[in-house]
Write an enzyme that holds these catalytic residues in place. Structure first.
Site, short mmCIF file in Angstrom:
data_model
loop_
_atom_site.label_atom_id
_atom_site.label_comp_id
_atom_site.label_asym_id
_atom_site.label_seq_id
_atom_site.Cartn_x
_atom_site.Cartn_y
_atom_site.Cartn_z
N ALA A 1 0.84 -1.23 -0.03
CA ALA A 1 0.02 -0.05 -0.04
C ALA A 1 0.86 1.34 -0.06
O ALA A 1 0.53 2.29 -0.57
CB ALA A 1 -0.88 0.03 1.20
N GLY A 2 1.98 1.37 0.61
CA GLY A 2 3.06 2.46 0.97
C GLY A 2 3.59 2.78 -0.96
O GLY A 2 3.52 3.72 -1.01
N LYS A 3 3.95 1.71 -1.47
CA LYS A 3 4.09 1.73 -2.98
C LYS A 3 3.25 2.50 -3.73
O LYS A 3 3.35 3.22 -4.36
CB LYS A 3 4.73 0.53 -3.44
CG LYS A 3 5.99 0.16 -3.01
CD LYS A 3 6.52 -0.95 -3.96
CE LYS A 3 7.57 -1.50 -3.48
NZ LYS A 3 7.79 -2.91 -4.25
N LYS B 1 9.82 13.56 -0.08
CA LYS B 1 10.51 12.04 -0.47
C LYS B 1 10.62 11.70 -2.00
O LYS B 1 11.59 11.36 -2.44
CB LYS B 1 10.03 10.94 0.63
CG LYS B 1 10.65 9.52 0.20
CD LYS B 1 10.11 8.43 0.97
CE LYS B 1 10.64 7.09 0.23
NZ LYS B 1 9.63 6.03 0.71
N ASP C 1 11.01 -3.06 -8.31
CA ASP C 1 11.44 -3.87 -7.28
C ASP C 1 12.51 -3.03 -6.86
O ASP C 1 13.11 -2.33 -7.50
CB ASP C 1 12.33 -5.10 -7.92
CG ASP C 1 12.54 -6.20 -6.63
OD1 ASP C 1 11.67 -6.42 -5.89
OD2 ASP C 1 13.53 -6.70 -6.63
N PHE D 1 7.72 4.01 5.01
CA PHE D 1 7.57 2.55 5.30
C PHE D 1 8.88 1.91 5.11
O PHE D 1 9.90 2.55 4.93
CB PHE D 1 6.47 1.77 4.10
CG PHE D 1 7.03 1.48 2.94
CD1 PHE D 1 7.10 2.90 1.86
CD2 PHE D 1 7.69 0.74 2.37
CE1 PHE D 1 7.58 2.69 0.86
CE2 PHE D 1 8.27 0.45 0.99
CZ PHE D 1 8.18 1.69 0.21
#
Ligand code: ITT
Length: 200
Positions: free
Chosen positions: A11-13, A178, A72, A155
């Site tokens: 979910a963070g990604k 970020k 990835d 995360f």
């Protein structure tokens, strides 16, 4: 509108990727892999970030008949010869247990002083089309590792990676701050012209 699938269940990604691709003005509808619950997770059998990103993107593109993007990523620590690297998500043995992964890494580095705590986040971002066409690009964020976690944003290893030129950890940066400097931000911004070229 072309649907573009993000091959991740993290979910963070998903939040980060949506923001990055939307900022770039891509007119595609972005959908997470959770929208296709019947598509099985692909085994990450590659030995590089690029190989694994391509594996994930191809599997989803094949299964759905739609263009898919995947990343990835991981943390590469100099003094560990680049580890955890592609094993970052499962460093402690349990895939996706961010706290256990971070705690184990800090324990392993407990005797290493600040001069030898250089590390970087790395990300490979891949686009695959159902016909097998593929592209992959990479991005990095260099920094050094703190001795204890600080900050609650983000995360994974964000609370211990302090980017070069920053006094805060990634987990103390806002999402926008970020994304502007991150490995994933760089990789996906590099993928935007490729998406435009192949999908219009
Ligand atoms: P998917 O495979 O479903 O995308 P994942 O979490 O398994 O989700 P990866 O295989 O790319 O994703 O593993 C990346 C791991 O590396 C992730 O679990 C974190 O521990 C770490 N990582 C990657 N990018 C990071 C970031 O921006 N901030 C903090 N940690 C990060």
């Amino acid at each position: 509108m072309t649907r573009l699938i993000l091959a991740t269940r993290n979910a963070g990604k998903i939040t980060e990727l949506r923001a990055i691709l939307a900022d770039a003005g891509l007119p595609h509808e972005l959908v997470g892999a959770d929208a296709y619950p019947d598509v099985p997770d692909v085994k990450e059998t590659g030995v590089t970030f690029a190989e694994n990103a391509l594996l994930k993107a191809h599997a989803l593109a094949r299964a759905t008949g739609l263009p898919a993007v995947a990343d990835d990523s991981g943390l590469c620590v100099d003094v560990l010869g680049g580890a955890p690297g592609i094993f970052s998500a499962r460093w402690s043995g349990r895939h996706g247990d961010d706290k256990a992964n971070l705690d184990l890494l800090l324990a392993q580095l407990s005797d290493i002083d600040d001069t030898h705590r250089a590390a970087h986040f790395a990300c490979a971002a891949a686009l695959a089309l159902p016909d097998g066409t593929e592209r992959v690009v990479e991005g990095r964020l260099r920094g050094s590792l703190r001795h204890a976690p600080t900050g609650t944003n983000g995360f994974g290893y964000d609370p211990i990676l302090q980017p070069e030129g920053e006094s805060r950890t990634c987990a103390e940066l806002t999402a926008e701050e970020k994304n502007a400097i991150s490995h994933r931000g760089k990789a996906f911004r590099a993928l935007v012209p490729v998406v435009r070229e192949l999908l219009g």
